[in-house]
Design a protein around this motif. Sequence first.
Motif, mmCIF file in Angstrom:
data_model
loop_
_atom_site.group_PDB
_atom_site.id
_atom_site.type_symbol
_atom_site.label_atom_id
_atom_site.label_comp_id
_atom_site.label_asym_id
_atom_site.label_seq_id
_atom_site.Cartn_x
_atom_site.Cartn_y
_atom_site.Cartn_z
ATOM 1 N N LEU A 104 0.832 -1.199 0.000
ATOM 2 C CA LEU A 104 0.000 0.000 0.000
ATOM 3 C C LEU A 104 0.870 1.253 0.000
ATOM 4 N N ARG A 105 1.882 1.256 0.837
ATOM 5 C CA ARG A 105 2.787 2.412 0.891
ATOM 6 C C ARG A 105 3.426 2.647 -0.472
ATOM 7 N N ASN A 106 3.900 1.576 -1.097
ATOM 8 C CA ASN A 106 4.538 1.695 -2.409
ATOM 9 C C ASN A 106 3.560 2.205 -3.467
ATOM 10 N N ARG A 107 2.297 1.769 -3.375
ATOM 11 C CA ARG A 107 1.293 2.201 -4.347
ATOM 12 C C ARG A 107 1.181 3.728 -4.374
ATOM 13 N N TYR A 108 1.205 4.350 -3.204
ATOM 14 C CA TYR A 108 0.999 5.797 -3.153
ATOM 15 C C TYR A 108 2.298 6.602 -3.191
ATOM 16 N N ASN A 109 3.433 5.953 -3.095
ATOM 17 C CA ASN A 109 4.706 6.660 -3.154
ATOM 18 C C ASN A 109 5.430 6.469 -4.476
ATOM 19 N N HIS A 110 5.039 5.480 -5.225
ATOM 20 C CA HIS A 110 5.687 5.204 -6.505
ATOM 21 C C HIS A 110 4.625 5.204 -7.599
ATOM 22 N N CYS A 111 3.942 6.326 -7.703
ATOM 23 C CA CYS A 111 2.877 6.443 -8.683
ATOM 24 C C CYS A 111 2.852 7.852 -9.256
ATOM 25 N N ILE A 112 2.050 7.986 -10.271
ATOM 26 C CA ILE A 112 1.729 9.292 -10.836
ATOM 27 C C ILE A 112 0.292 9.564 -10.430
ATOM 28 N N ALA A 118 -3.042 11.204 -11.394
ATOM 29 C CA ALA A 118 -3.647 11.654 -12.644
ATOM 30 C C ALA A 118 -5.027 12.249 -12.366
ATOM 31 N N PHE A 119 -5.372 13.242 -13.167
ATOM 32 C CA PHE A 119 -6.632 13.938 -13.002
ATOM 33 C C PHE A 119 -7.460 13.809 -14.268
ATOM 34 N N ASP A 120 -8.739 13.596 -14.079
ATOM 35 C CA ASP A 120 -9.688 13.451 -15.175
ATOM 36 C C ASP A 120 -9.941 14.824 -15.796
ATOM 37 N N ALA A 121 -9.864 14.907 -17.096
ATOM 38 C CA ALA A 121 -10.096 16.177 -17.794
ATOM 39 C C ALA A 121 -11.519 16.682 -17.592
ATOM 40 N N ASN A 173 -12.925 12.167 -10.187
ATOM 41 C CA ASN A 173 -11.961 11.911 -9.117
ATOM 42 C C ASN A 173 -10.584 11.598 -9.673
ATOM 43 N N PRO A 174 -9.548 12.094 -9.002
ATOM 44 C CA PRO A 174 -8.193 11.727 -9.423
ATOM 45 C C PRO A 174 -7.944 10.237 -9.172
ATOM 46 N N HIS A 175 -6.912 9.735 -9.785
ATOM 47 C CA HIS A 175 -6.516 8.344 -9.579
ATOM 48 C C HIS A 175 -5.001 8.250 -9.666
ATOM 49 N N THR A 176 -4.496 7.108 -9.232
ATOM 50 C CA THR A 176 -3.063 6.886 -9.318
ATOM 51 C C THR A 176 -2.779 5.993 -10.515
ATOM 52 N N ILE A 177 -1.614 6.157 -11.078
ATOM 53 C CA ILE A 177 -1.123 5.263 -12.120
ATOM 54 C C ILE A 177 0.209 4.733 -11.616
ATOM 55 N N LEU A 178 0.271 3.437 -11.412
ATOM 56 C CA LEU A 178 1.471 2.806 -10.875
ATOM 57 C C LEU A 178 2.617 2.915 -11.869
ATOM 58 N N MET A 179 3.768 3.305 -11.391
ATOM 59 C CA MET A 179 4.953 3.448 -12.249
ATOM 60 C C MET A 179 5.757 2.151 -12.213
ATOM 61 N N ARG A 180 5.133 1.111 -12.721
ATOM 62 C CA ARG A 180 5.788 -0.197 -12.736
ATOM 63 C C ARG A 180 5.355 -0.932 -13.997
ATOM 64 N N ILE A 190 1.216 -2.055 -18.138
ATOM 65 C CA ILE A 190 1.784 -0.778 -17.726
ATOM 66 C C ILE A 190 0.673 0.091 -17.157
ATOM 67 N N GLY A 191 0.981 0.757 -16.067
ATOM 68 C CA GLY A 191 0.086 1.791 -15.583
ATOM 69 C C GLY A 191 -1.180 1.329 -14.904
ATOM 70 N N GLN A 192 -1.093 0.361 -14.011
ATOM 71 C CA GLN A 192 -2.271 -0.041 -13.254
ATOM 72 C C GLN A 192 -2.829 1.188 -12.550
ATOM 73 N N SER A 193 -4.135 1.377 -12.651
ATOM 74 C CA SER A 193 -4.776 2.578 -12.120
ATOM 75 C C SER A 193 -5.637 2.241 -10.908
ATOM 76 N N THR A 194 -5.608 3.134 -9.916
ATOM 77 C CA THR A 194 -6.420 2.989 -8.714
ATOM 78 C C THR A 194 -7.115 4.320 -8.446
ATOM 79 N N PRO A 195 -8.446 4.294 -8.279
ATOM 80 C CA PRO A 195 -9.140 5.556 -7.998
ATOM 81 C C PRO A 195 -8.845 6.056 -6.586
#
Length: 166
Positions: free
Chosen positions: A93-101, A103-106, A110-117, A127-132
Amino acid sequence: MTDTEKQLNFDGFLLLVGKLNYAWTNTESLLIHLIAGLAGVDKEIATVIFLTLNTTRARIDLVERLTKLDKVSATERAPILALTRRIQRQSALRNRYNHCIYAFDADGGNPHTILMRIADRRDTLKIGQSTPLNDAAAEDIEAAISELTAINLNIWKVIAQFDYPK
């Protein structure tokens, strides 16, 4: 909901991520005391060892390997290994929110994260698993902060119980 309210919600989410980071680093730093006690060195030497290892995984591996030495009793080994397993469970969980981008919906969603892995599969890449970023995500972070706080307190009990350097 106005754009300002959405921004305030995101700001609150970032505050939670900051609290998670604080709880994480505070708890991880207690591995110094476990290293000192298990390796039979003072806190200064344990700190050098801790800082020389540049990942959490390496630090936890060291603590676990020292704990598994024959000279460490089962009474001492069991609670330490239980604690390192608990820390590891929180790392995803910590890595999910510290190693992500973030992203904001145009369209203002709601914003979401895109995993940088990159997940390298047999014949494809993921590439780019997304979590709201929603209430469930915030609840997960709050639960992780509570668990890290409990782990922290339990590590201090082990330090006291086995008279490790403080």
